[in-house]
Scaffold this active site. Structure first.
Site, mmCIF file in Angstrom:
data_model
loop_
_atom_site.group_PDB
_atom_site.id
_atom_site.type_symbol
_atom_site.label_atom_id
_atom_site.label_comp_id
_atom_site.label_asym_id
_atom_site.label_seq_id
_atom_site.Cartn_x
_atom_site.Cartn_y
_atom_site.Cartn_z
ATOM 1 N N GLY A 41 -5.574 -0.744 -5.865
ATOM 2 C CA GLY A 41 -4.911 -1.790 -6.648
ATOM 3 C C GLY A 41 -5.184 -3.153 -6.034
ATOM 4 C CB SER A 80 -4.007 8.479 -8.554
ATOM 5 O OG SER A 80 -5.089 9.305 -8.137
ATOM 6 C CE LYS A 96 -0.936 12.233 3.241
ATOM 7 N NZ LYS A 96 -1.206 11.582 4.559
ATOM 8 C CE1 TYR A 150 -7.202 10.895 -10.538
ATOM 9 C CE2 TYR A 150 -8.613 11.846 -12.247
ATOM 10 C CZ TYR A 150 -7.621 10.959 -11.868
ATOM 11 O OH TYR A 150 -7.043 10.135 -12.810
#
Ligand code: UDP
Length: 316
Positions: A41, A80, A96, A150
């Site tokens: 992000g 994620s 995680k 993923y």
């Protein structure tokens, strides 16, 4: 005294989709608590919200315990890495955040008696043998391959979300998001839309992986945000596919971009990454029926807007 504003916690709120959700929920009159560890992000995505009274940013890795003082009405778990290149760079973090991060956010929702929405993915279908993909399809996933980090973390996330629903009666919603694009994607995130845009705008050849005959169905972010808003307010648990059912080969996508830009671009072929799905297209019957939702923005219009945005950002 007026009623207090509803509070929504959005993990991954400084990411591409998360930041658009922050905007939407604020526009709907909610208070937004944005949680992000900023590994993929970017604060730039929420900079325009820094002075907004109802917006709070907490830099935190949601894979670690999270406490929040005060009421929470809904929790949206969007944190994620989401690009294949990112989750190859952060395999452990990806596992995680899908497992521990989902556990922590479900715990928060349980404690606060909040509604919970999980951002799952079309990747739970893996390299699908059923086409288009319906929610009832269980998928074809290689747990050991590089994409497995993923796919399996999101599959686990769905499983634990359903366990909290059944065991603790948490009021959950699960959406499976198909390829989505638009402003605020990272130009270097490695996904096909920003990659081709970057390459085309900087005079580089477009890198088509494999033959380019593999397909994807691209949804504009604003359509997706509308679907998420409707899903949260609906009474359907899901999972519900959210995506645009218009399917393109990667080569067609490259050609469309070249047409829109109106300039010559070379195409070079590079090896197909391992386990790259050959086809992907959502069946959105459930979303149509339960959410009265249908994507509105076609790929050409969405791409034009996305191009304008990337051009305004500079390309480094
Ligand atoms: N792709 C490509 N060139 C690129 C990046 C991606 O041909 O520079 C292909 C990739 O192999 C896949 C499709 O585009 O078949 C979509 O890839 P993306 O990374 O956007 O996401 P995915 O749908 O695979 O999760």
């Amino acid at each position: 005294m007026g009623q207090r504003k509803k509070v929504t916690v959005i993990t991954g709120g400084a990411g591409f989709l998360g930041s658009h959700l922050c905007d939407r929920f604020l526009a709907e009159g909610r208070k937004v608590v944005c949680v992000d560890n900023l590994i993929t992000g970017n604060l730039k995505n929420i900079a325009h919200l820094s002075k907004v009274k109802d917006f709070e940013f907490i830099k935190h890795d949601i894979s670690k315990e999270f406490r929040y003082n005060g009421p929470v009405d809904s929790v949206l778990h969007f944190a994620s890495p989401a690009s294949p290149v990112d989750y190859l760079n952060y395999p452990i973090q990806t596992l995680k955040v899908g497992s521990l991060g989902t556990h922590n956010t479900l715990g928060l929702a349980k404690l606060k008696k909040a509604r919970y929405l999980l951002a799952s993915t079309s990747e739970v279908y893996g390299d699908p043998l059923v086409h288009p993909q319906k929610e009832t399809y269980w998928g074809n996933v290689n747990p050991l391959g590089p994409r497995g980090v993923y796919d399996e973390s999101k599959r686990f996330a769905e499983a634990i979300t359903m366990a909290y629903y059944r065991t603790h009666q948490v009021d959950v919603r699960i959406i499976r998001i198909f390829n989505t694009y638009g402003p605020r994607m990272r130009i270097q995130d490695g996904r096909v839309v920003p990659n081709f845009i970057y390459q085309a705008l900087t005079g580089r050849p477009l890198t088509v992986y494999g033959t380019g005959r593999q397909t994807r169905s691209f949804c504009y972010y604003s359509d997706l945000v509308e679907g998420i808003w409707r899903m949260l307010r609906s009474s359907v648990t899901g999972p519900v596919n959210l995506g645009n059912p218009n399917e393109f080969t990667i080569l067609e996508f490259a050609q469309l971009l070249i047409k829109i830009l109106g300039k010559k671009c070379k195409i070079v072929y590079q090896p197909l990454p391992q386990d790259d799905p050959k086809q992907r297209r959502p069946n959105i019957g459930l979303a149509r029926r339960h959410l009265k939702w249908d994507p509105k923005v076609n790929l050409e219009d969405g791409l034009r807007d996305t191009l304008v945005w990337f051009q305004q950002q500079g390309l480094e």
